[in-house]
Scaffold this motif. Structure first.
Motif, short mmCIF file in Angstrom:
data_model
loop_
_atom_site.label_atom_id
_atom_site.label_comp_id
_atom_site.label_asym_id
_atom_site.label_seq_id
_atom_site.Cartn_x
_atom_site.Cartn_y
_atom_site.Cartn_z
N VAL A 13 -9.19 11.67 -28.51
CA VAL A 13 -8.75 10.30 -28.75
C VAL A 13 -9.96 9.39 -28.81
O VAL A 13 -11.06 9.76 -28.37
CB VAL A 13 -7.79 9.79 -27.63
CG1 VAL A 13 -6.58 10.70 -27.50
CG2 VAL A 13 -8.52 9.68 -26.30
N SER A 14 -9.77 8.20 -29.35
CA SER A 14 -10.82 7.18 -29.33
C SER A 14 -10.24 5.93 -28.68
O SER A 14 -9.10 5.54 -28.97
CB SER A 14 -11.31 6.86 -30.75
OG SER A 14 -10.25 6.35 -31.54
N ILE A 15 -11.01 5.34 -27.78
CA ILE A 15 -10.57 4.15 -27.06
C ILE A 15 -11.28 2.95 -27.66
O ILE A 15 -12.51 2.88 -27.67
CB ILE A 15 -10.89 4.27 -25.55
CG1 ILE A 15 -10.18 5.50 -24.97
CG2 ILE A 15 -10.46 3.01 -24.82
CD1 ILE A 15 -10.55 5.79 -23.53
N LEU A 47 -7.00 9.54 -20.28
CA LEU A 47 -7.44 9.14 -21.62
C LEU A 47 -8.95 9.18 -21.74
O LEU A 47 -9.49 9.56 -22.79
CB LEU A 47 -6.92 7.73 -21.93
CG LEU A 47 -5.41 7.60 -22.15
CD1 LEU A 47 -5.03 6.14 -22.34
CD2 LEU A 47 -4.96 8.44 -23.34
N GLN A 48 -9.66 8.82 -20.69
CA GLN A 48 -11.12 8.87 -20.72
C GLN A 48 -11.59 10.31 -20.88
O GLN A 48 -12.56 10.59 -21.59
CB GLN A 48 -11.69 8.23 -19.46
CG GLN A 48 -11.54 6.71 -19.42
CD GLN A 48 -11.97 6.10 -18.10
OE1 GLN A 48 -12.11 6.80 -17.09
NE2 GLN A 48 -12.16 4.79 -18.09
N ALA A 56 -11.00 11.31 -24.37
CA ALA A 56 -11.98 10.65 -25.23
C ALA A 56 -13.30 11.40 -25.21
O ALA A 56 -13.99 11.53 -26.23
CB ALA A 56 -12.18 9.20 -24.79
N CYS A 83 -5.69 2.87 -27.65
CA CYS A 83 -6.22 4.23 -27.76
C CYS A 83 -5.56 4.91 -28.95
O CYS A 83 -4.33 4.81 -29.14
CB CYS A 83 -5.93 4.98 -26.46
SG CYS A 83 -6.60 6.63 -26.40
N ARG A 99 -5.42 6.07 -17.36
CA ARG A 99 -6.74 5.71 -17.85
C ARG A 99 -7.73 6.85 -17.66
O ARG A 99 -8.53 7.16 -18.55
CB ARG A 99 -7.24 4.45 -17.13
CG ARG A 99 -8.55 3.90 -17.69
CD ARG A 99 -8.97 2.62 -16.99
NE ARG A 99 -7.94 1.59 -17.13
CZ ARG A 99 -7.26 1.08 -16.12
NH1 ARG A 99 -7.48 1.51 -14.87
NH2 ARG A 99 -6.34 0.16 -16.32
#
Length: 231
Positions: free
Chosen positions: A61-63, A52-53, A56, A69, A49
């Motif tokens: 990437v976009s959550i 990924l943040q 982002a 995601c 997480r």
């Protein structure tokens, strides 16, 4: 993709995922989930997480709530906008470098990009991309304007996913060496106008080439010839 048995940190996961996105191992538009990634890296969902943040925040990437995601799509119109901004920043960096960058630093840059040194440069495309970005960042930092370098670095982050495609043809590497070398030589000769013209053409040609290859890649994806490694 094959699983990874050892536990890794959020930072290592971030670096691995970013490399996979930039190399198209995870294709634009692909959906990825925390649970799948946690299983792949052999970790809990927490470091995934965090990674990924961070991606982002960089726009890689976009959550989406309750959806997962998604690796960012390559938008041709968005790409063109980034390249227009990049052109303006690069030309401004040349203006500042012409006034403030040390001659010794410019000579060193010219020697580094002597076309005679381009042989074998295609053996590692990732290294070539880093080297090419370093050229532009060196000019941006050379004038001492850190804000300019920061903005250029942000643009690089946005377009790096397709910049690698620019070097899949050997002639593009040779031409990059020639143009980089000539740009620095023009600065040393005091011909800023010619350096800016060549820089503008260099970026526009790079955009045109990368865009055409990107469209070809996307077409292959739609035909089912290229699939996400995460599916």
């Amino acid at each position: 993709m094959d699983g990874v048995a050892s536990r890794v940190s959020a930072s290592a996961i971030y670096e691995s995922l970013k490399e996979m996105i930039l190399s198209f191992e995870i294709y634009p538009g692909s959906r990825i989930t925390e649970s799948d990634l946690a299983a792949f890296f052999g970790v809990s969902r927490t470091p995934v997480r965090e990674a990924l943040q961070r991606l982002a925040q960089e726009g890689q990437v976009s959550i989406r709530t309750k959806q997962g995601c998604f690796v960012r799509q390559i938008s041709i119109s968005e790409l063109a906008q980034f390249y227009r901004v990049r052109t303006a920043i690069e030309c401004l960096s040349l203006e500042i470098a012409a006034r403030s960058m040390a001659k010794e630093a410019l000579w060193a840059l010219a020697r580094e990009w002597d076309p005679a040194h381009c042989s074998g440069a295609a053996t590692d495309l990732s290294l070539m991309v880093q080297k090419e970005e370093s050229f532009h960042m060196t000019l941006a930092r050379g004038g001492g304007n850190q804000a300019l370098a920061t903005y250029l670095n942000d643009i690089n982050e946005r377009i790096r996913v397709i910049r690698r495609l620019d070097f899949t043809a050997g002639f593009r590497i040779e031409r990059t060496y020639e143009e980089h070398h000539r740009i620095v030589c023009l600065l040393l000769e005091g011909d800023l106008a010619a350096a800016k013209t060549l820089m503008t053409d260099h970026i526009l040609q790079s955009e045109k080439f990368a865009r055409s290859v990107t469209l070809e890649q996307l077409a292959r994806t739609e035909n089912g010839a290229a699939r996400s490694a995460m599916r």
